[in-house]
Write an enzyme that holds these catalytic residues in place. Structure first.
Site, PDB file in Angstrom:
ATOM      1  N   HIS A  80      25.109 106.420  24.783  1.00  0.00           N
ATOM      2  CA  HIS A  80      25.223 106.714  23.350  1.00  0.00           C
ATOM      3  C   HIS A  80      26.684 106.605  22.922  1.00  0.00           C
ATOM      4  CE1 HIS A  80      24.449 108.703  19.492  1.00  0.00           C
ATOM      5  NE2 HIS A  80      25.646 109.242  19.683  1.00  0.00           N
ATOM      6  N   ASP A 207      24.144  87.101  18.767  1.00  0.00           N
ATOM      7  CA  ASP A 207      23.475  87.543  17.526  1.00  0.00           C
ATOM      8  C   ASP A 207      24.474  88.391  16.732  1.00  0.00           C
ATOM      9  OD1 ASP A 207      21.615  88.025  15.575  1.00  0.00           O
ATOM     10  OD2 ASP A 207      20.456  89.477  16.712  1.00  0.00           O
TER      11      ASP A 207
HETATM   12  N1  LIG Z   1      24.270 102.770  22.138  1.00  0.00           N
HETATM   13  C1  LIG Z   1      24.136 103.241  20.900  1.00  0.00           C
HETATM   14  N2  LIG Z   1      24.715 104.413  20.558  1.00  0.00           N
HETATM   15  C2  LIG Z   1      24.574 104.886  19.295  1.00  0.00           C
HETATM   16  N3  LIG Z   1      23.890 104.245  18.312  1.00  0.00           N
HETATM   17  C3  LIG Z   1      23.289 103.090  18.602  1.00  0.00           C
HETATM   18  C4  LIG Z   1      23.377 102.518  19.909  1.00  0.00           C
HETATM   19  N4  LIG Z   1      22.699 101.336  19.897  1.00  0.00           N
HETATM   20  C5  LIG Z   1      22.205 101.185  18.657  1.00  0.00           C
HETATM   21  N5  LIG Z   1      22.554 102.229  17.872  1.00  0.00           N
HETATM   22  C6  LIG Z   1      22.191 102.433  16.461  1.00  0.00           C
HETATM   23  O1  LIG Z   1      20.854 102.029  16.266  1.00  0.00           O
HETATM   24  C7  LIG Z   1      20.769 101.016  15.249  1.00  0.00           C
HETATM   25  C8  LIG Z   1      19.737  99.973  15.622  1.00  0.00           C
HETATM   26  O2  LIG Z   1      20.129  99.338  16.829  1.00  0.00           O
HETATM   27  P1  LIG Z   1      19.821  97.813  17.136  1.00  0.00           P
HETATM   28  O3  LIG Z   1      20.514  96.914  16.161  1.00  0.00           O
HETATM   29  O4  LIG Z   1      20.128  97.588  18.559  1.00  0.00           O
HETATM   30  O5  LIG Z   1      18.261  97.800  16.861  1.00  0.00           O
HETATM   31  P2  LIG Z   1      17.348  96.594  16.404  1.00  0.00           P
HETATM   32  O6  LIG Z   1      15.982  97.141  16.350  1.00  0.00           O
HETATM   33  O7  LIG Z   1      17.584  95.426  17.273  1.00  0.00           O
HETATM   34  O8  LIG Z   1      17.888  96.297  14.946  1.00  0.00           O
HETATM   35  P3  LIG Z   1      18.100  94.857  14.257  1.00  0.00           P
HETATM   36  O9  LIG Z   1      16.949  94.009  14.665  1.00  0.00           O
HETATM   37  O10 LIG Z   1      18.115  95.214  12.797  1.00  0.00           O
HETATM   38  O11 LIG Z   1      19.433  94.338  14.732  1.00  0.00           O
HETATM   39  C9  LIG Z   1      22.171 100.439  15.142  1.00  0.00           C
HETATM   40  O12 LIG Z   1      22.457  99.991  13.854  1.00  0.00           O
HETATM   41  C10 LIG Z   1      23.066 101.594  15.552  1.00  0.00           C
HETATM   42  O13 LIG Z   1      23.394 102.367  14.416  1.00  0.00           O
END
Ligand SMILES: Nc1ncnc2c1ncn2[C@@H]1O[C@H](COP(=O)(O)OP(=O)(O)OP(=O)(O)O)[C@@H](O)[C@H]1O
Length: 262
Positions: A80, A207
């Site tokens: 996190h 990406d």
């Molecule tokens: N390791 C992490 N620690 C804290 N917050 C995180 C972490 N990874 C992701 N997040 C939060 O979660 C959100 C969504 O993460 P992520 O972009 O990986 O998901 P997703 O479902 O692939 O979204 P998208 O397809 O819109 O890119 C991020 O915008 C970020 O705010």
């Protein structure tokens, strides 16, 4: 028949892949389904995070584990990070991305230096120089699997394994004949656009849009990668395509160290 198959497999997606085969008695037909697609997506993300981590150039969350849960849920557990919208560390992100993109080229230079020293070579380096375009595993754009088969030249990789699959999707989904015709013309011109340009494969985020960059107090962070070795400008092109930095919702109350998908 396909409805019955979809119900029996419990999949919302049942898409013919185009691979068929027939024996004397039965006919074979391959389909893409959504079974296991979350796992495939997360495994590609883990491989990407690990590859970027090894370069020690730009901060990414450390992946911990992909876990299968009952009810067909798959979870990616990772470190996190206290993410905020990219703001005061954006210039440093530019520098660190350049470091990421140059990392493989620097390995090549190091390898050459060490080769000229008797008894030393690539075998002693932790991360090895990669002289092709691709990646050792499938990564996903959303749920869409991307073929990362190794190619010795960028134009083949880019045209066949990035643009062509998108054009196939357009054709399958909308039957857009004009797009097909324009792509047929453009395809012939792509090699001339890269004439005389040496492209050393760079490890890419893959990406890199505004929703996948952030910062904490110590510096910039990139996450949700779909990495492969490619032309460094691929990352810049995606960043330019979504030419804005989205406010990062990392400060929401949703625990962000796990992502669940099914
Ligand atoms: N390791 C992490 N620690 C804290 N917050 C995180 C972490 N990874 C992701 N997040 C939060 O979660 C959100 C969504 O993460 P992520 O972009 O990986 O998901 P997703 O479902 O692939 O979204 P998208 O397809 O819109 O890119 C991020 O915008 C970020 O705010």
């Amino acid at each position: 028949m396909e409805d019955a198959l979809r119900r029996a497999l419990g999949t919302a997606v049942l898409r013919p892949t185009g691979h068929t085969g027939g024996g004397c008695i039965s006919q074979g037909q391959s389909y893409d389904t959504d079974r296991g697609r979350a796992r495939r997506m997360f495994l590609g993300e883990v491989a990407s995070l690990e590859a970027i981590l090894k370069t020690q150039t730009v901060r990414v969350p450390k992946p911990i584990k992909v876990v299968e849960l009952p009810g067909d849920n798959t979870v990616l557990v990772m470190e996190h990070l206290e993410m905020k919208s990219l703001n005061r560390h954006s210039a440093l992100l530019g520098t660190q991305l350049a470091d990421l993109h140059l990392h493989n080229q620097q390995l090549r230079e190091k390898m050459k230096r060490e080769e000229s020293t008797v008894g030393k070579g690539q075998g002693q380096m932790e991360v090895q120089f990669v002289d092709q375009f691709g990646f050792h595993t499938v990564t996903c754009c959303g749920y869409l699997p991307q073929v990362n088969n190794w190619q010795s030249d960028w134009v083949s990789f880019f045209a066949r394994q990035r643009i062509q699959p998108q054009m196939d999707l357009i054709e399958r989904n909308s039957g857009d004949g004009e797009a097909r015709e324009l792509w047929a013309q453009l395809q012939l011109k792509i090699p001339s656009l890269f004439c005389g340009v040496e492209i050393v494969p760079s490890l890419l985020h893959g990406d890199l849009w505004g929703g996948n960059v952030a910062e904490d107090d110590s510096g910039p962070i990139i996450f949700d990668p779909a990495s492969f070795y490619g032309h460094s400008e691929y990352d810049l092109a995606i960043a330019g395509m979504f030419a804005y930095v989205q406010p990062n919702p990392g400060s929401s109350s949703v625990p962000a160290t796990t992502r669940v998908a099914n």
